[in-house]
Design an enzyme around this catalytic site. Structure first.
Site, short mmCIF file in Angstrom:
data_model
loop_
_atom_site.label_atom_id
_atom_site.label_comp_id
_atom_site.label_asym_id
_atom_site.label_seq_id
_atom_site.Cartn_x
_atom_site.Cartn_y
_atom_site.Cartn_z
N GLY A 1 60.44 -56.30 -108.12
CA GLY A 1 61.79 -56.49 -107.56
C GLY A 1 61.98 -57.94 -107.12
O GLY A 1 61.07 -58.54 -106.55
N ASP B 1 52.57 -55.78 -104.60
CA ASP B 1 51.24 -55.22 -104.87
C ASP B 1 50.97 -54.93 -106.35
O ASP B 1 49.87 -55.16 -106.84
CB ASP B 1 51.11 -53.87 -104.14
CG ASP B 1 50.67 -54.06 -102.71
OD1 ASP B 1 50.23 -55.16 -102.38
OD2 ASP B 1 50.80 -53.09 -101.94
N ASP C 1 55.94 -55.18 -97.27
CA ASP C 1 54.98 -54.07 -97.28
C ASP C 1 53.65 -54.46 -97.95
O ASP C 1 52.93 -53.58 -98.43
CB ASP C 1 55.59 -52.86 -97.99
CG ASP C 1 55.93 -53.15 -99.45
OD1 ASP C 1 55.94 -54.33 -99.84
OD2 ASP C 1 56.18 -52.19 -100.19
N ARG D 1 61.33 -48.28 -100.00
CA ARG D 1 61.00 -46.98 -100.60
C ARG D 1 59.82 -46.31 -99.89
O ARG D 1 59.81 -45.14 -99.64
CB ARG D 1 60.69 -47.17 -102.09
CG ARG D 1 60.64 -45.90 -102.85
CD ARG D 1 60.93 -46.02 -104.32
NE ARG D 1 60.58 -47.30 -104.94
CZ ARG D 1 61.16 -47.75 -106.04
NH1 ARG D 1 62.11 -47.06 -106.61
NH2 ARG D 1 60.78 -48.89 -106.57
#
Ligand code: ADP
Ligand code: F6P
Length: 320
Positions: free
Chosen positions: A11, A103, A129, A171
């Site tokens: 993203g 990640d 995150d 998410r």
């Protein structure tokens, strides 16, 4: 290293362009040739590559999105795709790559490093995150965008004496929701990391604040919790307060990066090239105690990061 590549993957996040600019300018100032790999790992598979010069990254530090485009590349996860990518690196004499993403992108960077193409990962995601780093490029801009949008929702909620239930992105992680929730003075914040009970954690809090005169309410919900329409309906049914649900969506991914994102991206991009210059790959650049550091990718991927429970508790205590 004589030639390095830079790509953005997963993203997009505001500040990715500032990171690309920093990588290109640092590389060139160190006498390297820098190529831009377009559309994430797909660019390596499909030879979608552009030569970068000092001016190819002019006028982008203030722009959201990524001039290199981004993509998710299922093909790259296959051995065949990986081999195509490695062939491209050999053909174009790309000796090292800076991978800007999350990640998933780091896993790709680790796999390429293990196969002889040293890669350095930079954390680029609005979700914040990534476990090894306190901060990811794009987070500050996304928070500020979300806060601006919720401030607007507050105006209409206040005028109609309603409850506004707003979903912010994330998410699997509630970092964006937590910070946004505090900044807008939400009555309740729901995040995927902490189980909730609608009656106890939302409805009774609304009733209590109503007793001291509160007439409109903001409930911030992370995407990972979801069901904002349903939550709004249940709140209306249980409290009698008219409620509306809003999903902020991709508006949070765009826009001009904030100072924090531009500066962090510039610093991190610079460190990534320093590592490659020293022939060091399989690393990720991170922020710890506000300092730029780096970790082995494998180690970084083993780390875990929890929601800031202290901040969550503070939010709980002051939204009464
Ligand atoms: P993010 O980098 O934001 O976490 P994704 O999880 O979608 O986003 O990953 C981006 C891309 O990284 C994927 O489309 C794929 O090309 C590559 N990637 C993800 N996971 C792996 C993996 N386990 N091995 C190799 N490449 C991966
Ligand atoms: O990882 C960033 C993020 O914006 C998440 O918050 C969200 O769940 C996801 O990406 C949305 O991805 P897509 O671009 O596929 O809609």
């Amino acid at each position: 290293m004589k030639t390095i590549g830079v790509l953005t993957s997963g993203g997009d996040a505001p500040g990715m362009n500032a990171a690309v600019r920093s990588v290109v300018r640092t590389g060139i100032s160190k006498g390297m040739r820098v190529v831009g790999i377009r559309r994430g790992y797909n660019g390596l598979i499909n030879h979608d590559i552009q030569e970068m010069n000092l001016r190819s990254v002019s006028d982008i530090i203030h722009r959201g999105g990524t001039i290199l485009y981004t993509a998710r590349s299922p093909e790259f996860k296959t051995e065949e795709g990986m081999q195509k990518a490695i062939r491209t690196c050999h053909e174009l004499e790309i000796e090292g790559i800076v991978v800007i993403g999350g990640d998933g992108s780091y896993r790709g960077a680790r796999d390429l490093s293990l196969r002889g193409i040293p890669c350095v990962g930079l954390p680029g995601t609005i979700d914040n995150d990534i476990a090894c780093t306190e901060y990811t490029i794009g987070f500050d801009t996304a928070m500020n965008t979300a806060v601006e949008m919720v401030d607007r929702l507050r105006d209409t909620a206040q005028s109609h004496e309603r409850c506004t239930v707003v979903e912010v992105m994330g998410r699997h992680a509630g970092h964006l929701a937590l910070q946004t929730g505090i900044a807008v003075g939400a009555t309740a914040i729901l995040v995927p990391e902490i189980p909730y009970d609608l009656e106890k954690d939302v409805v009774s809090r609304m009733r209590n604040t109503q007793l001291s005169g509160k007439k409109h309410f903001i409930i911030v919900v992370a995407e990972g919790v979801g069901h904002v329409d349903q939550i709004a309906k249940e709140i209306e049914m249980l409290t009698g307060i008219e409620s509306r649900a809003t999903v902020l969506g991709h508006v949070q991914r765009g826009g001009n990066p904030t100072v924090r994102d531009r500066v962090t991206a510039s610093e991190m991009g610079h460190r990534a090239v320093e590592l490659l210059e020293a022939g060091i790959g399989n690393r990720v650049v991170a922020m710890q105690s506000n300092a730029i550091v780096d970790f082995d990718i494998y180690e970084a991927l083993q780390m875990t990061k929890d929601i800031d429970k202290r901040l969550y508790q503070i939010a709980h205590e002051i939204s009464i």
